[in-house]
Structure formats: C-alpha cells, structure tokens
Design a protein around this motif. Structure first.
Motif, PDB file in Angstrom:
ATOM      1  N   ARG A  31     -12.206  20.966  -7.139  1.00  0.00           N
ATOM      2  CA  ARG A  31     -10.811  21.087  -6.703  1.00  0.00           C
ATOM      3  C   ARG A  31      -9.957  21.322  -7.938  1.00  0.00           C
ATOM      4  NH1 ARG A  31      -8.534  16.164  -3.484  1.00  0.00           N
ATOM      5  NH2 ARG A  31      -8.639  15.217  -5.547  1.00  0.00           N
ATOM      6  N   CYS A  32      -9.113  22.346  -7.866  1.00  0.00           N
ATOM      7  CA  CYS A  32      -8.238  22.693  -8.982  1.00  0.00           C
ATOM      8  C   CYS A  32      -7.209  21.592  -9.188  1.00  0.00           C
ATOM      9  CB  CYS A  32      -7.545  24.021  -8.680  1.00  0.00           C
ATOM     10  SG  CYS A  32      -6.288  24.447  -9.903  1.00  0.00           S
ATOM     11  N   CYS A  33      -7.058  21.144 -10.452  1.00  0.00           N
ATOM     12  CA  CYS A  33      -6.061  20.115 -10.757  1.00  0.00           C
ATOM     13  C   CYS A  33      -4.655  20.714 -10.814  1.00  0.00           C
ATOM     14  CB  CYS A  33      -6.391  19.446 -12.086  1.00  0.00           C
ATOM     15  SG  CYS A  33      -7.945  18.542 -12.061  1.00  0.00           S
ATOM     16  N   GLY A  34      -4.565  22.046 -10.885  1.00  0.00           N
ATOM     17  CA  GLY A  34      -3.259  22.688 -10.953  1.00  0.00           C
ATOM     18  C   GLY A  34      -2.629  22.851  -9.577  1.00  0.00           C
ATOM     19  N   CYS A  35      -3.416  23.335  -8.609  1.00  0.00           N
ATOM     20  CA  CYS A  35      -2.829  23.656  -7.307  1.00  0.00           C
ATOM     21  C   CYS A  35      -3.570  23.025  -6.129  1.00  0.00           C
ATOM     22  CB  CYS A  35      -2.765  25.184  -7.117  1.00  0.00           C
ATOM     23  SG  CYS A  35      -4.387  25.944  -6.904  1.00  0.00           S
ATOM     24  N   GLY A  36      -4.690  22.339  -6.393  1.00  0.00           N
ATOM     25  CA  GLY A  36      -5.388  21.642  -5.315  1.00  0.00           C
ATOM     26  C   GLY A  36      -6.349  22.499  -4.512  1.00  0.00           C
ATOM     27  N   LEU A  45     -12.115  29.140 -14.072  1.00  0.00           N
ATOM     28  CA  LEU A  45     -10.699  29.431 -13.826  1.00  0.00           C
ATOM     29  C   LEU A  45     -10.398  29.365 -12.341  1.00  0.00           C
ATOM     30  CD1 LEU A  45      -9.592  32.663 -15.751  1.00  0.00           C
ATOM     31  CD2 LEU A  45      -8.728  30.338 -16.050  1.00  0.00           C
ATOM     32  N   CYS A  46      -9.226  28.830 -11.996  1.00  0.00           N
ATOM     33  CA  CYS A  46      -8.785  28.874 -10.600  1.00  0.00           C
ATOM     34  C   CYS A  46      -8.305  30.297 -10.296  1.00  0.00           C
ATOM     35  CB  CYS A  46      -7.659  27.872 -10.384  1.00  0.00           C
ATOM     36  SG  CYS A  46      -6.975  27.949  -8.707  1.00  0.00           S
ATOM     37  N   SER A  47      -8.814  30.875  -9.213  1.00  0.00           N
ATOM     38  CA  SER A  47      -8.395  32.233  -8.867  1.00  0.00           C
ATOM     39  C   SER A  47      -7.022  32.235  -8.202  1.00  0.00           C
ATOM     40  CB  SER A  47      -9.437  32.899  -7.962  1.00  0.00           C
ATOM     41  OG  SER A  47      -9.698  32.086  -6.846  1.00  0.00           O
ATOM     42  N   ASN A  48      -6.471  31.052  -7.900  1.00  0.00           N
ATOM     43  CA  ASN A  48      -5.144  30.961  -7.291  1.00  0.00           C
ATOM     44  C   ASN A  48      -4.042  30.774  -8.338  1.00  0.00           C
ATOM     45  OD1 ASN A  48      -3.386  30.771  -4.949  1.00  0.00           O
ATOM     46  ND2 ASN A  48      -3.229  28.585  -5.424  1.00  0.00           N
ATOM     47  N   CYS A  49      -4.273  29.855  -9.313  1.00  0.00           N
ATOM     48  CA  CYS A  49      -3.203  29.551 -10.277  1.00  0.00           C
ATOM     49  C   CYS A  49      -3.647  29.698 -11.727  1.00  0.00           C
ATOM     50  CB  CYS A  49      -2.659  28.138 -10.038  1.00  0.00           C
ATOM     51  SG  CYS A  49      -3.738  26.817 -10.624  1.00  0.00           S
ATOM     52  N   TRP A  50      -4.912  30.039 -11.948  1.00  0.00           N
ATOM     53  CA  TRP A  50      -5.498  30.269 -13.278  1.00  0.00           C
ATOM     54  C   TRP A  50      -5.645  29.005 -14.113  1.00  0.00           C
ATOM     55  CZ3 TRP A  50      -3.706  35.594 -15.642  1.00  0.00           C
ATOM     56  CH2 TRP A  50      -3.922  36.602 -14.688  1.00  0.00           C
TER      57      TRP A  50
HETATM   58 ZN   LIG Z   1      -5.320  26.328  -8.962  1.00  0.00          ZN
END
Ligand SMILES: [Zn+2]
Length: 135
Positions: A31-36, A45-50
C-alpha cells in the motif's frame, strides 16, 4: 512433503514479505504511503502519485475475476494432466490486481466479474501460493 512437479516461484527480496505472509495463509499487498493505493506485485514507485514509500498490509482476500486465459497447450509437463486450465487476473476488493489460478471451477464456467476468495496451496516447505476459489 511430496515433491511438487510444477515450477515454483523464486522468492525475490522484493516479494519476500508476500511469501512470508502466504506461508501463514495471509494475503498481503503493498500500500502506497503517499496516496493509499494498493498494488501488486511489489514495485518501487506508485503509479498513481510516484511516491517511493510503501508498506505491506493484509487485505480481505476477496475480489472478482477481472480477466482470464484458458491454456490448452502443455507448456510444462507438470501441467499435462490439467489442460485445459485457466490463468486468472483477480481484482481484489482493495483494488490491486493479482494473476493466479482459480480452483473449483471448470474453465468454461468462468465469468468476468465472478466473486472469488483467496485459498492457499502449500507447494513446498518454503513456498505457499495464494489461489482463488468461488466466493
Ligand atoms: Zn501513491
């Protein structure tokens, strides 16, 4: 444990938390810590928020068939007795997609959107694979 006749996934450092959880019969994804956003397999890398920050979290293990292929060729002798068999893409309730096997359903009965739940198959002493069954 009897010898397993099919290819066994290599446990890479990135996927070690996934296989450690599977061995406990628990399904986890990043789970991305930036955007969940939940994602699978592990990536940097998160493909949603990087964001590069992510954590492994337990998920419900429920979802639906997003797509599937029916295999008619024998690509490995370990699968010879099973053709035709399906390889499915499951969209988890949390949003991540996972390629897996579907058990307990004949290939011609599989439908897009079919609700499924995770089940675990202990392949070897080290490797347990999450698979899916009708929910
Ligand atoms: Zn993210």
């Amino acid at each position: 444990m009897a010898e397993y006749g099919k290819p066994v996934p290599a446990i890479t450092p990135e996927m070690r938390p996934f296989f450690a959880a599977a061995k406990r019969h628990q399904l986890v994804v990043q789970r991305c810590c930036g955007c969940g956003t939940h994602r699978f397999p592990a990536r940097e890398l998160c493909s949603n928020c990087w964001s590069r920050e992510a954590e492994w979290v337990a998920v419900s293990g429920t979802g639906e068939i997003f797509s599937f292929n029916v295999m008619h060729q024998v690509y490995h002798p370990g699968f010879a007795a099973e053709v035709p068999y399906a390889v499915v893409a499951v969209k988890l309730k949390e949003g991540a997609k996972m390629t897996s096997s579907l058990v307990g359903v004949k290939p011609h009965d599989i439908r897009i959107g079919m609700p499924v739940r995770v089940v675990f198959e202990d392949l070897t002493d080290e490797v347990t694979l999450p698979k899916f069954a009708p929910a």
